[in-house]
Structures are given as structure tokens and as C-alpha cells.
Scaffold this motif. Structure first.
Motif, mmCIF file in Angstrom:
data_model
loop_
_atom_site.group_PDB
_atom_site.id
_atom_site.type_symbol
_atom_site.label_atom_id
_atom_site.label_comp_id
_atom_site.label_asym_id
_atom_site.label_seq_id
_atom_site.Cartn_x
_atom_site.Cartn_y
_atom_site.Cartn_z
ATOM 1 N N ALA A 252 0.839 -1.198 0.000
ATOM 2 C CA ALA A 252 0.000 0.000 0.000
ATOM 3 C C ALA A 252 0.876 1.252 0.000
ATOM 4 N N ARG A 253 1.950 1.224 0.774
ATOM 5 C CA ARG A 253 2.891 2.356 0.770
ATOM 6 C C ARG A 253 3.548 2.506 -0.595
ATOM 7 N N LEU A 254 3.912 1.380 -1.186
ATOM 8 C CA LEU A 254 4.550 1.403 -2.505
ATOM 9 C C LEU A 254 3.607 1.972 -3.559
ATOM 10 N N ALA A 255 2.321 1.658 -3.470
ATOM 11 C CA ALA A 255 1.351 2.173 -4.438
ATOM 12 C C ALA A 255 1.255 3.694 -4.359
ATOM 13 N N VAL A 256 1.217 4.225 -3.150
ATOM 14 C CA VAL A 256 1.155 5.680 -2.977
ATOM 15 C C VAL A 256 2.417 6.329 -3.540
ATOM 16 N N ASN A 257 3.572 5.749 -3.229
ATOM 17 C CA ASN A 257 4.828 6.296 -3.738
ATOM 18 C C ASN A 257 4.917 6.185 -5.261
ATOM 19 N N ALA A 258 4.350 5.123 -5.829
ATOM 20 C CA ALA A 258 4.366 4.958 -7.280
ATOM 21 C C ALA A 258 3.572 6.076 -7.954
ATOM 22 N N VAL A 259 2.440 6.442 -7.389
ATOM 23 C CA VAL A 259 1.651 7.541 -7.959
ATOM 24 C C VAL A 259 2.445 8.841 -7.885
ATOM 25 N N MET B 261 5.599 9.157 -7.928
ATOM 26 C CA MET B 261 6.700 9.078 -8.892
ATOM 27 C C MET B 261 6.214 8.905 -10.333
ATOM 28 N N LYS B 262 4.917 9.095 -10.550
ATOM 29 C CA LYS B 262 4.281 9.039 -11.872
ATOM 30 C C LYS B 262 4.356 7.663 -12.532
ATOM 31 N N ASP B 263 4.369 6.608 -11.723
ATOM 32 C CA ASP B 263 4.250 5.240 -12.226
ATOM 33 C C ASP B 263 2.810 4.830 -11.979
ATOM 34 N N PHE B 264 2.009 4.877 -13.037
ATOM 35 C CA PHE B 264 0.575 4.711 -12.853
ATOM 36 C C PHE B 264 0.078 3.298 -13.151
ATOM 37 N N GLU B 265 0.961 2.406 -13.580
ATOM 38 C CA GLU B 265 0.563 1.020 -13.807
ATOM 39 C C GLU B 265 0.687 0.188 -12.537
ATOM 40 N N LEU B 266 1.709 0.451 -11.760
ATOM 41 C CA LEU B 266 1.983 -0.342 -10.561
ATOM 42 C C LEU B 266 0.843 -0.309 -9.540
ATOM 43 N N PRO B 267 0.230 0.838 -9.253
ATOM 44 C CA PRO B 267 -0.870 0.816 -8.273
ATOM 45 C C PRO B 267 -2.035 -0.094 -8.682
ATOM 46 N N GLY B 268 -2.305 -0.206 -9.964
ATOM 47 C CA GLY B 268 -3.366 -1.106 -10.409
ATOM 48 C C GLY B 268 -3.029 -2.558 -10.126
ATOM 49 N N LYS B 269 -1.772 -2.931 -10.373
ATOM 50 C CA LYS B 269 -1.330 -4.301 -10.081
ATOM 51 C C LYS B 269 -1.386 -4.571 -8.585
ATOM 52 N N ILE B 270 -0.927 -3.595 -7.820
ATOM 53 C CA ILE B 270 -0.934 -3.755 -6.359
ATOM 54 C C ILE B 270 -2.367 -3.857 -5.851
ATOM 55 N N TYR B 271 -3.253 -3.023 -6.382
ATOM 56 C CA TYR B 271 -4.655 -3.040 -5.957
ATOM 57 C C TYR B 271 -5.278 -4.415 -6.190
ATOM 58 N N THR B 272 -5.055 -4.978 -7.371
ATOM 59 C CA THR B 272 -5.613 -6.294 -7.690
ATOM 60 C C THR B 272 -5.081 -7.353 -6.728
ATOM 61 N N ARG C 289 -6.565 2.975 0.938
ATOM 62 C CA ARG C 289 -5.480 3.899 0.600
ATOM 63 C C ARG C 289 -5.069 3.755 -0.873
ATOM 64 N N ILE C 290 -5.029 2.522 -1.356
ATOM 65 C CA ILE C 290 -4.676 2.294 -2.770
ATOM 66 C C ILE C 290 -5.764 2.851 -3.672
ATOM 67 N N GLU C 291 -7.022 2.660 -3.293
ATOM 68 C CA GLU C 291 -8.132 3.218 -4.080
ATOM 69 C C GLU C 291 -8.047 4.740 -4.149
ATOM 70 N N GLU C 292 -7.692 5.377 -3.048
ATOM 71 C CA GLU C 292 -7.541 6.835 -3.048
ATOM 72 C C GLU C 292 -6.430 7.273 -3.981
ATOM 73 N N GLY C 293 -5.347 6.510 -4.026
ATOM 74 C CA GLY C 293 -4.260 6.811 -4.959
ATOM 75 C C GLY C 293 -4.703 6.663 -6.401
ATOM 76 N N LYS C 294 -5.503 5.633 -6.666
ATOM 77 C CA LYS C 294 -6.018 5.445 -8.022
ATOM 78 C C LYS C 294 -6.977 6.577 -8.403
ATOM 79 N N ARG C 295 -7.816 6.999 -7.445
ATOM 80 C CA ARG C 295 -8.733 8.103 -7.699
ATOM 81 C C ARG C 295 -7.971 9.389 -7.985
ATOM 82 N N PHE C 296 -6.905 9.625 -7.242
ATOM 83 C CA PHE C 296 -6.039 10.780 -7.463
ATOM 84 C C PHE C 296 -5.496 10.749 -8.885
ATOM 85 N N PHE C 297 -5.057 9.580 -9.309
ATOM 86 C CA PHE C 297 -4.536 9.413 -10.662
ATOM 87 C C PHE C 297 -5.607 9.742 -11.695
ATOM 88 N N HIS C 298 -6.781 9.172 -11.551
ATOM 89 C CA HIS C 298 -7.838 9.390 -12.539
ATOM 90 C C HIS C 298 -8.317 10.841 -12.569
#
Length: 153
Positions: free
Chosen positions: A76-83, A85-96, A128-137
Motif C-alpha cells: 500500500a505504501r509502494l502504491a502511494v509512492n508509485a503515484v 513518482m508518476k508510475d501509474f501502472e503499478l498501483p493497479g497491479k498492487i490493488y488487484t 489507501r490504494i483506491e484513493e491513490g487510483k482516484r487521485f490518478f484518474h
């Protein structure tokens, strides 16, 4: 016999946290390499536990599950940091992955013990991961410049 069981339980508690940390490290490395969760058999093999030791040492399911929960917390921490750092594919993989782990844990009949309380933390990790994905979208998908050049993060 009762004294042996009490001593055995006390000794097990002495190394339980360290064993859970080792499980976490092995499972995290496996996820980073393959995107999959290491099984309890894989972890036991990585720890170097020989089959002939089964009568003296067994990786308890509870210790394995605590290690798995630690993996979801760190992902979950990695997903937030990925967003960030503009890595937007990793949070989706982590979320799944974390969602699948959460689904698996929800099938277990956990009583009100430390494992149950740690399981509850997975729900917050998913949120927390969902919030990061929402931020991205909201920002990145609309091509808004959320991190203008020269502005510190």
C-alpha cells in the motif's frame, strides 16, 4: 507433558516476530520478482527447513499469515509512492493483488485475536490504494499538471 507444552509455547513466542519478518521478506521478494504470493511451502523451503525437521519445526500458518499481511501493508505504501513518482501502472497491479489477499482472508473464520486485528488493516490498505487510483484518474487522466517543474514534491 504440560510443562513441555508451556516451555514450547514460550520458546515459539520468542522467535515468532522474527519468523514473521522473514516470511514478509520472502513473500515481498517473490511478489517483486513475479507478481505472485509465495506459498507457505516456498517460504519453508527458502527458510532452509528440511523435511526431516517436520517433527521439531514447522512454519505455523499464523506466522505465515502475519507475514502476508505485512506484505499488503508495505505494498500500500509502494502504491502511494508509485503515484507520486508518476508510475501509474503499478498501483493497479498492487490493488488487484491486495484485493485478492483481502478476499482470501475474509473467507477465514478469524476470532478476535492479533491476526484478526491485523487483517482489519488490509481494509485500510485497500482504501489507501483506491484513493491513490482516484487521485490518478482525477488529475493525471485529465492531463492536469499536478507536479509542475521546479515545485518540490
Amino acid at each position: 507433558m504440560l510443562l513441555c507444552l508451556l516451555i514450547s509455547a514460550r520458546v515459539k513466542d520468542m522467535w515468532a516476530k522474527h519468523l514473521q519478518s522473514a516470511v514478509y521478506v520472502i513473500c515481498m521478494c517473490e511478489w517483486l520478482k513475479t507478481g505472485k504470493l509465495a506459498t507457505i511451502e516456498q517460504v519453508t523451503k527458502e527458510l532452509g527447513v528440511k523435511p526431516e525437521w517436520q517433527d521439531r519445526f514447522v512454519l505455523a500458518s499464523e506466522d505465515y499469515l502475519h507475514g502476508v499481511i505485512s506484505v499488503t501493508n508495505e505494498l500500500a505504501r509502494l502504491a502511494v509512492n508509485a503515484v507520486i513518482m508518476k508510475d501509474f501502472e503499478l498501483p493497479g497491479k498492487i490493488y488487484t493483488f491486495v484485493k485478492e489477499i483481502h478476499s482470501g482472508f475474509s473467507l477465514l473464520n478469524l476470532k478476535n485475536d492479533p491476526l484478526r486485528r491485523r487483517f482489519d488493516s488490509i481494509k485500510y490498505d485497500v482504501k489507501r490504494i483506491e484513493e491513490g487510483k482516484r487521485f490518478f484518474h482525477r488529475f493525471v487522466a485529465n492531463n492536469d499538471d499536478i507536479f509542475p517543474p521546479g515545485r518540490p514534491l
